[in-house]
Write a protein that holds these residues in place. Structure first.
Motif, PDB file in Angstrom:
ATOM      1  N   UNK A  23     -17.039   7.392  10.157  1.00 32.52           N
ATOM      2  CA  UNK A  23     -16.877   7.721   8.791  1.00 32.52           C
ATOM      3  C   UNK A  23     -15.536   7.446   8.083  1.00 32.52           C
ATOM      4  N   UNK A  24     -14.606   7.677   8.863  1.00 27.62           N
ATOM      5  CA  UNK A  24     -13.107   7.532   8.568  1.00 27.62           C
ATOM      6  C   UNK A  24     -12.733   5.937   8.339  1.00 27.62           C
ATOM      7  N   UNK A  25     -13.514   5.220   9.246  1.00 24.96           N
ATOM      8  CA  UNK A  25     -13.201   3.746   9.163  1.00 24.96           C
ATOM      9  C   UNK A  25     -13.857   3.082   7.949  1.00 24.96           C
ATOM     10  N   UNK A  26     -15.230   3.626   7.505  1.00 27.55           N
ATOM     11  CA  UNK A  26     -15.868   3.166   6.525  1.00 27.55           C
ATOM     12  C   UNK A  26     -15.107   3.624   5.409  1.00 27.55           C
ATOM     13  N   UNK A  27     -14.996   4.753   5.255  1.00 27.66           N
ATOM     14  CA  UNK A  27     -14.130   5.192   3.766  1.00 27.66           C
ATOM     15  C   UNK A  27     -12.775   4.561   3.562  1.00 27.66           C
ATOM     16  N   UNK A  49      -9.297   1.574  -0.036  1.00 27.63           N
ATOM     17  CA  UNK A  49      -8.517   0.666   0.013  1.00 27.63           C
ATOM     18  C   UNK A  49      -8.865  -0.391  -1.071  1.00 27.63           C
ATOM     19  N   UNK A  50      -9.992  -0.908  -0.943  1.00 30.22           N
ATOM     20  CA  UNK A  50     -10.608  -1.753  -1.775  1.00 30.22           C
ATOM     21  C   UNK A  50     -10.354  -1.331  -3.374  1.00 30.22           C
ATOM     22  N   UNK A  51     -10.841  -0.016  -3.565  1.00 25.89           N
ATOM     23  CA  UNK A  51     -10.837   0.369  -4.728  1.00 25.89           C
ATOM     24  C   UNK A  51      -9.502   0.667  -5.565  1.00 25.89           C
ATOM     25  N   UNK A  52      -8.426   1.136  -4.533  1.00 23.76           N
ATOM     26  CA  UNK A  52      -7.031   1.266  -4.782  1.00 23.76           C
ATOM     27  C   UNK A  52      -6.449   0.124  -5.164  1.00 23.76           C
ATOM     28  N   UNK A  53      -6.932  -1.066  -4.502  1.00 22.77           N
ATOM     29  CA  UNK A  53      -6.304  -2.404  -4.715  1.00 22.77           C
ATOM     30  C   UNK A  53      -6.295  -2.964  -6.194  1.00 22.77           C
ATOM     31  N   UNK A  54      -7.342  -2.629  -7.011  1.00 17.33           N
ATOM     32  CA  UNK A  54      -7.405  -2.915  -8.314  1.00 17.33           C
ATOM     33  C   UNK A  54      -6.397  -2.354  -9.183  1.00 17.33           C
ATOM     34  N   UNK A  88     -23.416   8.828   2.894  1.00 19.88           N
ATOM     35  CA  UNK A  88     -22.188   9.104   2.410  1.00 19.88           C
ATOM     36  C   UNK A  88     -21.441   7.939   2.092  1.00 19.88           C
ATOM     37  N   UNK A  89     -21.411   6.751   2.970  1.00 18.52           N
ATOM     38  CA  UNK A  89     -21.100   5.507   2.593  1.00 18.52           C
ATOM     39  C   UNK A  89     -21.676   4.846   1.534  1.00 18.52           C
ATOM     40  N   UNK A 144      -6.003   8.737  -1.370  1.00 17.44           N
ATOM     41  CA  UNK A 144      -6.465   9.448   0.183  1.00 17.44           C
ATOM     42  C   UNK A 144      -6.736  10.941  -0.406  1.00 17.44           C
ATOM     43  N   UNK A 145      -6.070  11.458  -1.403  1.00 18.95           N
ATOM     44  CA  UNK A 145      -6.551  12.800  -2.095  1.00 18.95           C
ATOM     45  C   UNK A 145      -7.893  12.536  -2.509  1.00 18.95           C
ATOM     46  N   UNK A 146      -8.148  11.706  -3.302  1.00 17.42           N
ATOM     47  CA  UNK A 146      -9.418  11.458  -3.865  1.00 17.42           C
ATOM     48  C   UNK A 146     -10.548  11.199  -3.033  1.00 17.42           C
ATOM     49  N   UNK A 147     -10.489  10.817  -2.014  1.00 16.36           N
ATOM     50  CA  UNK A 147     -11.356  10.365  -0.804  1.00 16.36           C
ATOM     51  C   UNK A 147     -11.399  12.001  -0.017  1.00 16.36           C
TER      52      UNK A 147
END
Length: 505
Positions: free
Chosen positions: A188-192, A197-202, A403-404, A426-429
């Motif tokens: 789950x850590x790896x998937x999230x 990261x993809x979302x933050x890159x925007x 969850x994913x 990270x906090x949002x996650x």
């Protein structure tokens, strides 16, 4: 009302009455099998009513529209997909394969003998905590904990003369409610990580490259102790007193181990150790793969691994105690195991149709994005924003169990919003993981909810959705409040949620 309930304090009596009301109302619903059939039909009708309603993914620009199943093309889908929806129901294969191994160990008497050993050697006061802790840690094995721990928790409690449903509830709470906590890194850590990261890159591609798989590790590790303590308290002080004394048909008396049982246990223990050693070799050797361990071929086959780890000792024990003398005996015992799962198999058919229809219509996705639009329009900041985000995610969890899958939809929307308001990805996650975890155990749309109902009906054949939800609501509320208090301390002190993962962006 039993003696324990009479002695309860006024607040506890009020809580019990509220939970009794929830149980009564929930149990007025049809049986789980029929309920999922009705829900599947409602999804078809609702998809026709809201056909054409669409949302736009603000990140990708993709338009997602409600697909109409109340149409000729929808009718074709319903008929053509029925078998695949049943076979493809995610928990079905995992449950049946795992229960073949566990069932053989149970049918031969190995589990009963093991429980005798535990009862006479394990400190009883620590059993509840150990069960909740095992549930929390089981997310290392992805969803295997849902299949293994609730039935074992019930049997353990029954063996100690306690209510088996309390043991089942404690294990279920640990597995589902503690899904966001662990002392180890999980898949789950790896998937999230990838989705965050993809979302933050925007917003900030450079920052996205600094996010690691340990982004929530500090908070998740501390949460293990928190959830274990809270889950133990809720089980011992609320759930079990409310259930009272077990008066079902299942036998709970445990006698001392006989000489033959001890011999079988020793042989089975040797078999388990050798099998475990072989599995360990395969996990770090031929089945290690080239990538991360949690993505290895071995890790992806944990259901089959659990099956083997129960099957081999169960087979050895059965041979030693003369429950198995030939292949016909083995076939008969495995058949008995599958017979106990017949009700679940029937339930899986209607549950599989409902979940497939809901996914096919895109209703869950539309609800999630409309919820995100609502959050964006509130103009909240600080605590108001955090609480609204938590509440919205909890609501969405009632419609999308995975969850994913939820974070795939929510991350591209919420991560940028929260970054713009000064909160790190990270906090949002972390907020998402809390909200996702605390509602897992009370949503019938959790893929393993029907599995737990099937396990519980062994001890109460009339048990319905209302009974299970009323048992789990105290855990859900207690976990949420405990996590909010821990979160408040974390924010006030300013502790990173993981290595190099600050709260603020």
């Amino acid at each position: 009302m039993n003696a324990q309930q009479k002695e309860a304090s006024a607040p506890k009596k009020l809580l019990f009455r509220i939970l009794d009301g929830i149980e009564w109302l929930g149990n007025k619903l049809p049986s789980p099998l029929l309920l999922f059939a009705i829900l599947a039909a409602l999804v078809v009708v609702i998809s026709g009513i809201f056909s054409g309603v669409s949302v736009t993914n603000p990140t990708s620009g993709e338009v997602v529209e409600v697909k109409n199943l109340f149409s000729l093309s929808g009718l074709e889908y319903i008929f053509n997909s029925a078998v695949e929806n049943f076979i493809g129901f995610p928990p079905l294969g995992a449950v049946l394969v795992t229960m073949l191994g566990i069932g053989l160990a149970e049918q031969t008497g190995l589990i009963n003998a093991s429980l005798k050993g535990i009862v006479f050697s394990f400190p009883r006061r620590l059993l509840t905590a150990a069960l909740v802790f095992a549930g929390v840690m089981s997310s290392v094995a992805v969803n295997a904990g849902y299949v293994v721990l609730p039935p074992l928790g019930a049997v353990l409690f029954l063996g100690l003369g306690r209510h088996p449903l309390a043991g089942l509830a404690a294990a279920f709470a640990g597995v589902s409610g503690g899904f966001g906590a662990n002392l180890a890194l999980t898949s789950t850590d790896a998937i999230l990580l990838e989705l965050t990261a993809d979302a933050a890159s925007t917003i900030d591609p450079a920052y996205a490259d600094t996010i690691t798989v340990t982004m929530n590790y500090f908070f998740a590790a501390v949460s293990v102790a928190l959830i274990t303590i809270v889950g133990t308290f809720v089980t011992d002080k609320i759930v079990e007193p409310r259930l009272g004394t077990y008066k079902g048909d299942e036998a709970g008396d445990i006698d001392e181990l006989t000489a033959l049982e001890k011999k079988g246990m020793r042989r089975a223990g040797i078999g388990f150790l050798l099998t475990f050693a072989l599995m360990a070799y395969l996990s770090f050797g031929p089945l290690r793969g080239d990538g991360a361990y949690i993505e290895s071929p071995f890790f992806n086959a944990l259901v089959f691994v659990i099956f083997i780890l129960f099957l081999i000792p169960g087979l050895i024990y059965g041979i030693v105690v003369k429950e198995i003398s030939n292949d016909k005996d083995l076939t008969k015992l495995l058949g008995k195991t599958m017979a106990t799962m017949s009700g679940y198999i029937a339930l899986a058919f209607t549950a599989g149709q409902f979940i497939a229809y809901f996914r096919e219509t895109n209703l869950g996705t539309v609800i999630a994005f409309r919820g995100a639009d609502f959050l964006d329009s509130t103009g909240f900041d600080g605590l108001g924003l955090i609480l609204t985000f938590l509440g919205l995610t909890m609501v969405v969890n009632f419609f999308i169990g995975s969850s994913s899958a939820k974070w795939t939809i929510l991350a591209p929307v919420f991560v940028p919003i929260m970054m713009n308001l000064g909160y790190s990805p990270e906090f949002t996650t972390l907020l998402y993981r809390i909200a996702d975890s605390v509602t897992n155990m009370i949503t019938p749309l959790l893929l393993y909810f029907p599995v737990v109902i099937a396990f519980a009906q062994r001890y109460d054949k009339k048990l319905g959705i209302g009974t299970l939800i009323s048992m789990m609501i105290p855990y859900s509320v207690a976990f949420l409040l405990a996590w909010l208090l821990l979160l408040l301390v974390w924010v006030l002190v300013g502790i990173p949620v993981g290595p190099g993962a600050p709260i603020s962006y």
